[in-house]
Design a protein around this motif. Sequence first.
Motif, PDB file in Angstrom:
ATOM      1  N   PHE A 110       3.393  -3.324 -11.382  1.00 44.89           N
ATOM      2  CA  PHE A 110       4.274  -4.097 -10.510  1.00 44.89           C
ATOM      3  C   PHE A 110       3.501  -5.176  -9.743  1.00 44.89           C
ATOM      4  N   ASP A 111       2.262  -5.426 -10.180  1.00 44.82           N
ATOM      5  CA  ASP A 111       1.380  -6.391  -9.504  1.00 44.82           C
ATOM      6  C   ASP A 111       1.072  -5.976  -8.069  1.00 44.82           C
ATOM      7  N   TRP A 112       1.081  -4.670  -7.815  1.00 40.54           N
ATOM      8  CA  TRP A 112       0.660  -4.158  -6.511  1.00 40.54           C
ATOM      9  C   TRP A 112      -0.836  -3.861  -6.602  1.00 40.54           C
ATOM     10  N   SER A 113      -1.620  -4.873  -6.400  1.00 41.21           N
ATOM     11  CA  SER A 113      -3.063  -4.733  -6.554  1.00 41.21           C
ATOM     12  C   SER A 113      -3.658  -3.945  -5.399  1.00 41.21           C
ATOM     13  N   VAL A 114      -4.860  -3.423  -5.631  1.00 40.50           N
ATOM     14  CA  VAL A 114      -5.558  -2.655  -4.590  1.00 40.50           C
ATOM     15  C   VAL A 114      -6.084  -3.613  -3.530  1.00 40.50           C
ATOM     16  N   GLU A 115      -5.584  -3.474  -2.302  1.00 43.58           N
ATOM     17  CA  GLU A 115      -6.044  -4.295  -1.176  1.00 43.58           C
ATOM     18  C   GLU A 115      -6.270  -3.370   0.015  1.00 43.58           C
ATOM     19  N   GLN A 116      -7.251  -2.535  -0.117  1.00 44.80           N
ATOM     20  CA  GLN A 116      -7.491  -1.528   0.913  1.00 44.80           C
ATOM     21  C   GLN A 116      -8.186  -2.130   2.130  1.00 44.80           C
ATOM     22  N   GLU A 117      -7.707  -1.725   3.281  1.00 46.50           N
ATOM     23  CA  GLU A 117      -8.222  -2.207   4.557  1.00 46.50           C
ATOM     24  C   GLU A 117      -8.860  -1.048   5.318  1.00 46.50           C
ATOM     25  N   GLU A 118      -9.964  -1.341   5.987  1.00 46.02           N
ATOM     26  CA  GLU A 118     -10.658  -0.344   6.790  1.00 46.02           C
ATOM     27  C   GLU A 118     -10.471  -0.653   8.269  1.00 46.02           C
ATOM     28  N   SER A 157       0.833  -1.206   0.000  1.00 48.99           N
ATOM     29  CA  SER A 157       0.000   0.000   0.000  1.00 48.99           C
ATOM     30  C   SER A 157       0.866   1.255   0.000  1.00 48.99           C
ATOM     31  N   THR A 158       1.988   1.202   0.726  1.00 48.98           N
ATOM     32  CA  THR A 158       2.909   2.346   0.741  1.00 48.98           C
ATOM     33  C   THR A 158       3.482   2.592  -0.644  1.00 48.98           C
ATOM     34  N   GLY A 159       3.911   1.510  -1.291  1.00 49.21           N
ATOM     35  CA  GLY A 159       4.447   1.633  -2.638  1.00 49.21           C
ATOM     36  C   GLY A 159       3.409   2.155  -3.624  1.00 49.21           C
ATOM     37  N   ARG A 160       2.178   1.677  -3.484  1.00 48.20           N
ATOM     38  CA  ARG A 160       1.109   2.137  -4.366  1.00 48.20           C
ATOM     39  C   ARG A 160       0.878   3.635  -4.191  1.00 48.20           C
ATOM     40  N   PHE A 161       0.814   4.079  -2.954  1.00 55.12           N
ATOM     41  CA  PHE A 161       0.511   5.490  -2.702  1.00 55.12           C
ATOM     42  C   PHE A 161       1.635   6.397  -3.209  1.00 55.12           C
ATOM     43  N   VAL A 162       2.875   6.031  -2.946  1.00 58.41           N
ATOM     44  CA  VAL A 162       4.009   6.863  -3.363  1.00 58.41           C
ATOM     45  C   VAL A 162       4.096   6.908  -4.885  1.00 58.41           C
ATOM     46  N   LEU A 163       4.003   5.748  -5.523  1.00 56.46           N
ATOM     47  CA  LEU A 163       4.155   5.693  -6.978  1.00 56.46           C
ATOM     48  C   LEU A 163       2.994   6.368  -7.695  1.00 56.46           C
ATOM     49  N   ASN A 164       1.770   6.065  -7.266  1.00 55.00           N
ATOM     50  CA  ASN A 164       0.597   6.622  -7.943  1.00 55.00           C
ATOM     51  C   ASN A 164       0.443   8.120  -7.677  1.00 55.00           C
ATOM     52  N   SER A 165       0.894   8.573  -6.514  1.00 51.44           N
ATOM     53  CA  SER A 165       0.755   9.994  -6.185  1.00 51.44           C
ATOM     54  C   SER A 165       1.790  10.856  -6.902  1.00 51.44           C
ATOM     55  N   THR A 166       2.850  10.237  -7.370  1.00 48.03           N
ATOM     56  CA  THR A 166       3.907  10.993  -8.055  1.00 48.03           C
ATOM     57  C   THR A 166       3.856  10.748  -9.558  1.00 48.03           C
ATOM     58  N   ILE A 167       4.336   9.600  -9.979  1.00 53.87           N
ATOM     59  CA  ILE A 167       4.332   9.281 -11.405  1.00 53.87           C
ATOM     60  C   ILE A 167       2.895   9.185 -11.939  1.00 53.87           C
ATOM     61  N   GLY A 168       1.987   8.741 -11.083  1.00 55.10           N
ATOM     62  CA  GLY A 168       0.591   8.582 -11.492  1.00 55.10           C
ATOM     63  C   GLY A 168      -0.232   9.846 -11.428  1.00 55.10           C
ATOM     64  N   LEU A 169       0.419  10.990 -11.201  1.00 56.56           N
ATOM     65  CA  LEU A 169      -0.275  12.294 -11.184  1.00 56.56           C
ATOM     66  C   LEU A 169      -1.420  12.314 -10.165  1.00 56.56           C
ATOM     67  N   PHE A 170      -1.032  12.245  -8.899  1.00 60.46           N
ATOM     68  CA  PHE A 170      -1.977  12.303  -7.778  1.00 60.46           C
ATOM     69  C   PHE A 170      -3.002  11.161  -7.808  1.00 60.46           C
ATOM     70  N   GLY A 171      -2.604  10.050  -8.419  1.00 57.04           N
ATOM     71  CA  GLY A 171      -3.476   8.877  -8.434  1.00 57.04           C
ATOM     72  C   GLY A 171      -4.355   8.754  -9.652  1.00 57.04           C
ATOM     73  N   PHE A 172      -4.282   9.713 -10.573  1.00 57.69           N
ATOM     74  CA  PHE A 172      -5.136   9.633 -11.769  1.00 57.69           C
ATOM     75  C   PHE A 172      -4.810   8.377 -12.573  1.00 57.69           C
ATOM     76  N   TYR A 173      -3.520   8.060 -12.645  1.00 59.39           N
ATOM     77  CA  TYR A 173      -3.091   6.822 -13.295  1.00 59.39           C
ATOM     78  C   TYR A 173      -2.638   5.825 -12.229  1.00 59.39           C
ATOM     79  N   ASP A 174      -2.560   4.572 -12.611  1.00 60.33           N
ATOM     80  CA  ASP A 174      -2.250   3.509 -11.661  1.00 60.33           C
ATOM     81  C   ASP A 174      -1.029   2.712 -12.127  1.00 60.33           C
ATOM     82  N   PRO A 175       0.147   3.341 -12.157  1.00 53.13           N
ATOM     83  CA  PRO A 175       1.344   2.601 -12.581  1.00 53.13           C
ATOM     84  C   PRO A 175       1.739   1.493 -11.608  1.00 53.13           C
ATOM     85  N   ALA A 176       1.242   1.573 -10.359  1.00 46.38           N
ATOM     86  CA  ALA A 176       1.578   0.535  -9.373  1.00 46.38           C
ATOM     87  C   ALA A 176       1.060  -0.828  -9.797  1.00 46.38           C
ATOM     88  N   SER A 177      -0.025  -0.857 -10.572  1.00 45.47           N
ATOM     89  CA  SER A 177      -0.576  -2.140 -11.024  1.00 45.47           C
ATOM     90  C   SER A 177       0.391  -2.864 -11.957  1.00 45.47           C
TER      91      SER A 177
END
Length: 261
Positions: A136-144, A114-134
């Motif tokens: 790297f097979d970093w799938s969305v596994e959000q926990e509440e 999740s840390t890698g997803r947030f850092v990568l998507n927030s920077t290279i992914g333009l604040f999360g608009f794109y999902d380059p983390a996927s």
Amino acid sequence: MNSAITSISKLLLLTIILTLSACSSTADQQQNSNGKITTSGDPRDPLEVINRPFWIFTWDYVDKYIAKPASQVYTAYTPPFLRSGLYNMALNLNEPSSIINNILQLKFTDAAKSTGRFVLNSTIGLFGFYDPASDFDWSVEQEEFGEVLGVYGVPDGAYLVIPGLGPSSVREEVGDYVDGLYWPMAVIDFWPNMVRLGVLGLEKRAAVRDQEQLVLESADPYSFIKNAYFQNMNYKVHDGNPPIIIDEAQEAEIDALLDDF
């Protein structure tokens, strides 16, 4: 100021809910086809006499005339790249809370992902608009936080139907409140947060469009949705591997029947 008012309002709402839950009997009450109050006996739903009218209002009016048409228009006329980007941005804002909630469950690998997803998507992914983390097979596994409570044995609490929104529970509402205290949720202004929630709501409504007929064909849509809600919560708490619960009374009846044969 707005965040303080929102926090106070949520605390007041949770206090009222918990008070009502404590004052309600464990036997559920509902109206039958003749308009009489009957007892259904579901200990998960001590507020059914309140929840059912809220469900009717939500399903027959809010969903029928607002949520469903809005999701149909949104999915039909929003360009796919824009729709995907907005949804990615809305999900990306949940990643910091997922990091903390994974750590609280000692799921360090998922927390790192999740840390890698947030850092990568927030920077290279333009604040999360794109999902380059996927890539790297970093799938969305959000926990509440509600799932964290469930993992540590906190029960769901009373079933709730939030007018205009749908099924929930005391544990989920407490969890959502705590998740809202994490950065960046705690610093997002009211209207941007409403846009985020709107995008998530539209996508969620569009996702269940194919299952809508199951609700319409069920004998009791209210109970159908309630059971589906608790099954989904149990599925999420156990990360897709819920334990098999054996009904000993039912097993005994089957054994007795087999003995007779």
